[in-house]
Scaffold this motif. Structure first.
Motif, PDB file in Angstrom:
ATOM      1  N   ARG A   1      21.543 112.514  34.985  1.00 25.33           N
ATOM      2  CA  ARG A   1      20.414 111.890  35.502  1.00 25.33           C
ATOM      3  C   ARG A   1      19.490 111.504  34.014  1.00 25.33           C
ATOM      4  O   ARG A   1      19.770 111.960  33.093  1.00 25.33           O
ATOM      5  N   LEU A   2      18.750 110.528  34.519  1.00 19.30           N
ATOM      6  CA  LEU A   2      17.768 110.049  33.434  1.00 19.30           C
ATOM      7  C   LEU A   2      16.428 110.749  33.814  1.00 19.30           C
ATOM      8  O   LEU A   2      15.810 110.724  34.693  1.00 19.30           O
ATOM      9  N   THR A   3      15.836 111.311  32.439  1.00 21.57           N
ATOM     10  CA  THR A   3      14.618 111.925  32.503  1.00 21.57           C
ATOM     11  C   THR A   3      13.494 111.317  31.945  1.00 21.57           C
ATOM     12  O   THR A   3      12.341 111.682  31.874  1.00 21.57           O
ATOM     13  N   ALA A   4      13.801 110.347  31.173  1.00 17.88           N
ATOM     14  CA  ALA A   4      12.894 109.482  30.430  1.00 17.88           C
ATOM     15  C   ALA A   4      11.932 108.732  31.263  1.00 17.88           C
ATOM     16  O   ALA A   4      12.322 108.541  32.206  1.00 17.88           O
TER      17      ALA A   4
END
Length: 167
Positions: free
Chosen positions: A9-12
């Motif tokens: 998962r990308l949380t940026a």
């Protein structure tokens, strides 16, 4: 998903994608994405790329590869240029690229004057932020690829002779 099939998962807040010419395993990544059925809203991974030739002489020859594309009317190449998202200014089609934080402009002469005049494209040129010529050895891979991509796009729209051959 990475090349090992691992999900993440990308949380940026912001994700910056590299230009595909900078990806070392581009062919493998494209094959993997095709196998997964990946679709992109903005063409990036499957974007056409032009790698720089190794030698200086090959690079110089390559700059003229798409030169000489004839158009029956200047307005035709101008329309093709703008519809592809490039800029027309001072008789040239151009694209600005940021290469390692520095703007580089790739340009191709397309002609000027009466929009109804016949015209022919020129070779690719690279200039820096102040309009100065950029030495061929200093042109980065992204600027090279995008400049050649623009030239190829303009070349593809050239006129067809009566024999069905492209001029």
């Amino acid at each position: 998903m990475d090349l090992d099939g691992e999900s993440g998962r990308l949380t940026a807040v912001q994700v910056v994608l590299p230009h595909p010419v900078r990806l070392p395993d581009l062919t493998d990544l494209r094959e993997f994405a095709a196998d997964l059925g990946v679709r992109q809203e903005t063409l990036q991974l499957f974007r056409e790329v032009w790698a720089q030739p190794e030698s200086h002489d090959e690079r110089r020859r390559e700059l003229s590869r798409y030169a000489g594309a004839r158009y029956k009317e200047l307005r035709h190449v101008q329309a093709r240029t703008t519809s592809a998202g490039y800029r027309v200014q001072g008789g040239a089609a151009s694209v600005r690229v940021w290469e390692d934080g520095v703007p580089v402009v790739a340009s191709v002469w397309i002609g000027e004057g009466d929009p109804l005049y016949e015209t022919e494209t020129g070779p690719v040129h690279f200039t820096g932020p102040e309009g100065e010529a950029v030495a061929l050895a200093a042109v980065g891979p992204v600027a090279w690829s995008e400049g050649m991509r623009m030239a190829a796009n303009l070349h593809a729209g050239r006129i067809v002779d009566e024999d069905g051959e492209r001029a």
